[in-house]
Design an enzyme around this catalytic site. Structure first.
Site, PDB file in Angstrom:
ATOM      1  N   THR A 114       0.817  -1.218   0.000  1.00 52.21           N
ATOM      2  CA  THR A 114       0.000   0.000   0.000  1.00 52.21           C
ATOM      3  C   THR A 114       0.851   1.269   0.000  1.00 52.21           C
ATOM      4  O   THR A 114       0.490   2.266  -0.614  1.00 52.21           O
ATOM      5  CB  THR A 114      -0.926  -0.003   1.244  1.00 52.21           C
ATOM      6  OG1 THR A 114      -1.788  -1.125   1.130  1.00 52.21           O
ATOM      7  CG2 THR A 114      -1.749   1.251   1.343  1.00 52.21           C
ATOM      8  N   ASP A 136       1.296  -6.683  -4.350  1.00 48.71           N
ATOM      9  CA  ASP A 136       0.464  -6.605  -3.153  1.00 48.71           C
ATOM     10  C   ASP A 136       1.008  -7.755  -2.299  1.00 48.71           C
ATOM     11  O   ASP A 136       1.152  -8.876  -2.795  1.00 48.71           O
ATOM     12  CB  ASP A 136      -0.999  -6.853  -3.516  1.00 48.71           C
ATOM     13  CG  ASP A 136      -1.912  -6.717  -2.302  1.00 48.71           C
ATOM     14  OD1 ASP A 136      -2.818  -5.880  -2.354  1.00 48.71           O
ATOM     15  OD2 ASP A 136      -1.718  -7.471  -1.324  1.00 48.71           O
ATOM     16  N   SER A 137       1.328  -7.507  -1.044  1.00 47.83           N
ATOM     17  CA  SER A 137       2.067  -8.531  -0.294  1.00 47.83           C
ATOM     18  C   SER A 137       1.280  -9.814  -0.076  1.00 47.83           C
ATOM     19  O   SER A 137       1.846 -10.832   0.322  1.00 47.83           O
ATOM     20  CB  SER A 137       2.549  -7.974   1.041  1.00 47.83           C
ATOM     21  OG  SER A 137       1.494  -7.921   1.947  1.00 47.83           O
ATOM     22  N   SER A 138      -0.015  -9.776  -0.342  1.00 46.78           N
ATOM     23  CA  SER A 138      -0.751 -11.040  -0.204  1.00 46.78           C
ATOM     24  C   SER A 138      -0.306 -12.048  -1.262  1.00 46.78           C
ATOM     25  O   SER A 138      -0.605 -13.236  -1.151  1.00 46.78           O
ATOM     26  CB  SER A 138      -2.260 -10.805  -0.242  1.00 46.78           C
ATOM     27  OG  SER A 138      -2.577  -9.915  -1.270  1.00 46.78           O
ATOM     28  N   THR A 140       1.518  -4.718   4.135  1.00 47.22           N
ATOM     29  CA  THR A 140       1.371  -5.125   5.531  1.00 47.22           C
ATOM     30  C   THR A 140       0.730  -6.508   5.686  1.00 47.22           C
ATOM     31  O   THR A 140       0.898  -7.149   6.715  1.00 47.22           O
ATOM     32  CB  THR A 140       0.506  -4.111   6.305  1.00 47.22           C
ATOM     33  OG1 THR A 140      -0.748  -3.977   5.639  1.00 47.22           O
ATOM     34  CG2 THR A 140       1.180  -2.763   6.387  1.00 47.22           C
ATOM     35  N   ASP A 141      -0.009  -6.954   4.646  1.00 48.26           N
ATOM     36  CA  ASP A 141      -0.779  -8.195   4.815  1.00 48.26           C
ATOM     37  C   ASP A 141       0.075  -9.383   5.228  1.00 48.26           C
ATOM     38  O   ASP A 141      -0.277 -10.135   6.134  1.00 48.26           O
ATOM     39  CB  ASP A 141      -1.537  -8.524   3.521  1.00 48.26           C
ATOM     40  CG  ASP A 141      -2.730  -7.599   3.331  1.00 48.26           C
ATOM     41  OD1 ASP A 141      -3.103  -6.911   4.300  1.00 48.26           O
ATOM     42  OD2 ASP A 141      -3.270  -7.558   2.210  1.00 48.26           O
TER      43      ASP A 141
END
Ligand code: ASN
Length: 567
Positions: A42, A117-119, A149-150
């Site tokens: 993000t 996106d860290s997911s 952050t995920d």
């Protein structure tokens, strides 16, 4: 205490003295060098028709226009090793204004080709980060990793294991709101991380968020949108930023004590591990089905309370677990509770441990899962050796009551200086017993503390008549990377003094010259190729030869001995 004797054994050339180049070096030491590695998340995102997506150009768009990240000094480039072919990329750099600690941080952002996106990150992404750090290890004082952050807590944990004998700070951060949002947490998180990575010798993988610095492998994401997104429920923060200062809890900082250079372990085995949360009414058949997944090598079992699970009718659950363990699967017990530890106090918990389930003590699920994946990736590991190591702290990821602690000064400044001075005196006179005695009496803190010239005990020991002292202080966790006020590392002082054994021992312990020291070292190496070759500069053949030798510390002789001499 003086900076070292600068013994000139050949007597043919005048050695450089710290006084002579102090002015030049003073300027260099005002700056720390930090590499910011951008992986996505993000923090760098911008809106798109399909929702927020990561955007490129973070340094130009989000940092250059902000005065807290850019003091407007003339732009300089920084070398970054970009890939496996070791191609050098000349990146534009920026510099922060002067910090409250009297130093500025120069940095550059190295963006990964694919921003995630860290997911979507997995073990390949962790390998990519570890390799970027390894390739650039000697060029920077510290590293900041920008990440979503995920899955941040997983990445922090994984890296803490993958980075072996880490001697420099690695700080991971991200944000809940993008940097380009008017009200965001990105600015504070990034600035705080830069300061820690550039100015504090905390040689751990850490997570900085919402003014707190945590040990990375103790963290978990506790809020989906709140700025206080992370916590380390079983471990106090390593540092807290309040007012204008970041206050470090030095007692807690882990330091490498194994006298090995930095290295990385890549390709964690996340494809043969699983994680299963016990719930009331769970059927043994379900657990059995997971344990019979093709190729499964390890399972994290999230249990109730202090590590309890239903035994099942006729002990069916216990039998399922025991037979999987017999097949060589490592099963680790962690609690579903946010705080506290697994301990065999109840019969249900005890029967798990009797079946061979390993107690994960107070590890987080993230910590336990990545540790298991790391141990599985190590060559020559067996289910037995993995089971044993899962209950022992290897990077501070679980609480062991008997860990050595490193005290920070409780005393007043004059007292500290007095202790440092007696330490300096003992080192200069080769008095090992005295050094040991001072270190023992709660003075571990002084390992990385500096006298008025900025010399730490390791600097002083680098030219001590007794190499045993250097060996002892290194084995206690003294840092090989700190620089004194003249900008010199202990390795520079040892080589400059012509002390080849000291030089070798420091190298073996992961020391390298700082990039600011290289020009001076290259010059000195022309006159004394041998010892500088050991320090890693000068003619290639000599450097090569020294590196090919297997040097070892001989405890009996208290000397460095080469492998050929040993055999
Ligand atoms: N989905 C985002 C990520 O993990 C969440 C964030 O960074 N706040 O990449």
């Amino acid at each position: 205490v003086s900076t070292g004797t600068n013994l000139d054994l050949t007597g043919t050339i005048k050695m450089e003295t710290p006084e002579l180049d102090a002015a030049k070096a003073e300027e260099a030491t005002q700056e720390s060098r930090v590499l910011i590695i951008m992986t996505g998340g993000t923090i760098c995102m911008q809106p798109s028709p399909s929702g927020f997506i990561p955007a490129r150009g973070f340094q130009e768009k989000c940092m250059a226009p902000v005065p807290t990240f850019n003091d407007g000094s003339a732009s300089a480039t920084m070398d970054v090793v970009a890939n496996a072919a070791r191609e050098i990329q000349e990146n534009p750099s920026l510099r922060t204004p002067m910090t409250a600690y009297g130093r500025q941080v120069r940095y550059t952002v190295f963006e990964f080709e694919e921003l995630l996106d860290s997911s979507s990150i997995d073990a390949r992404g962790w390998t990519q980060i570890a390799q970027a750090i390894e390739r650039n290890y000697t060029l920077f004082d510290g590293f900041v990793i920008l990440h979503g952050t995920d899955s941040l807590a997983y990445t922090c944990s994984a890296l803490s294991f993958m980075l072996q004998n880490l001697g420099k700070p690695v700080v991971l951060t991200g944000s809940q709101a993008p940097m380009l949002e008017l009200q965001n947490d990105a600015t504070d998180n990034l600035l705080g991380s830069l300061v820690v990575a550039g100015l504090f010798m905390i040689p751990e993988v850490c997570l900085y968020f919402n003014n707190r610095l945590f040990r990375g492998n103790r963290t978990t994401k506790v809020a989906a949108s709140d700025f206080a997104a992370f916590d380390a429920p079983n471990c106090a923060p390593l540092a807290v930023t309040n007012s204008m200062r970041t206050n470090v809890n030095w007692d807690m900082v882990h330091r490498p004590t194994s006298l090995e250079p930095f290295s990385i372990q890549t390709n964690l085995d996340t494809t043969h591990v699983a994680c299963l949360r016990i719930f009331p009414g769970i059927k043994p058949e379900m657990v059995d089905a997971v344990l019979k997944l093709d190729g499964l090598r390890g399972l994290i079992l999230e249990t109730f309370g202090a590590g309890n699970a239903p035994s099942g009718q006729d002990n069916a659950m216990i039998n399922v677990l025991a037979s999987a363990i017999k097949r060589g699967i490592v099963i680790v017990n962690v609690t579903q509770c946010l705080t506290g530890s697994v301990s065999p106090v109840y019969a249900t918990g005890m029967s798990l441990s009797r079946a061979g389930v390993v107690a994960g003590l107070d590890m987080t699920t993230e910590g336990a899962l990545t540790k298991l994946a790391y141990l599985l990736a190590l060559p020559e590991s067996t289910p037995e050796s993995i089971a044993k190591r899962m209950s022992v702290s290897i990077r501070g990821e679980l609480t062991e009551s008997s860990l050595p602690i490193f005290r920070h000064p409780d005393g007043t400044l004059p007292e500290r200086i007095q202790t440092l001075t007696s330490m300096g005196y003992a080192i200069a006179h080769g008095d090992l017993e005295k050094v040991q005695a001072i270190t023992k009496t709660e003075h571990h803190w002084l390992l990385n503390d500096a006298d008025y010239s900025g010399n730490t005990p390791i600097h002083l020991a680098a030219t001590s008549p007794s190499i045993k002292i250097l060996h002892f202080l290194l084995s206690q966790g003294g840092s090989v990377h700190l620089r004194n006020r003249a900008g010199r590392t202990p390795l520079f002082l040892a080589a400059n003094a012509g002390l080849s054994e000291h030089t070798l021992l420091l190298r073996k312990s992961g020391a390298h010259l700082h990039s600011d020291e290289r020009p001076a070292a290259e010059l000195l190496a022309r006159h004394r190729p041998f010892v500088w070759g050991m320090a890693g500069v000068g003619p290639k053949e000599i450097r090569q030869r020294e590196m090919e030798e297997e040097w070892e510390w001989d405890a009996g002789e208290n000397r460095m001995i080469s492998g050929s001499a040993l055999s």
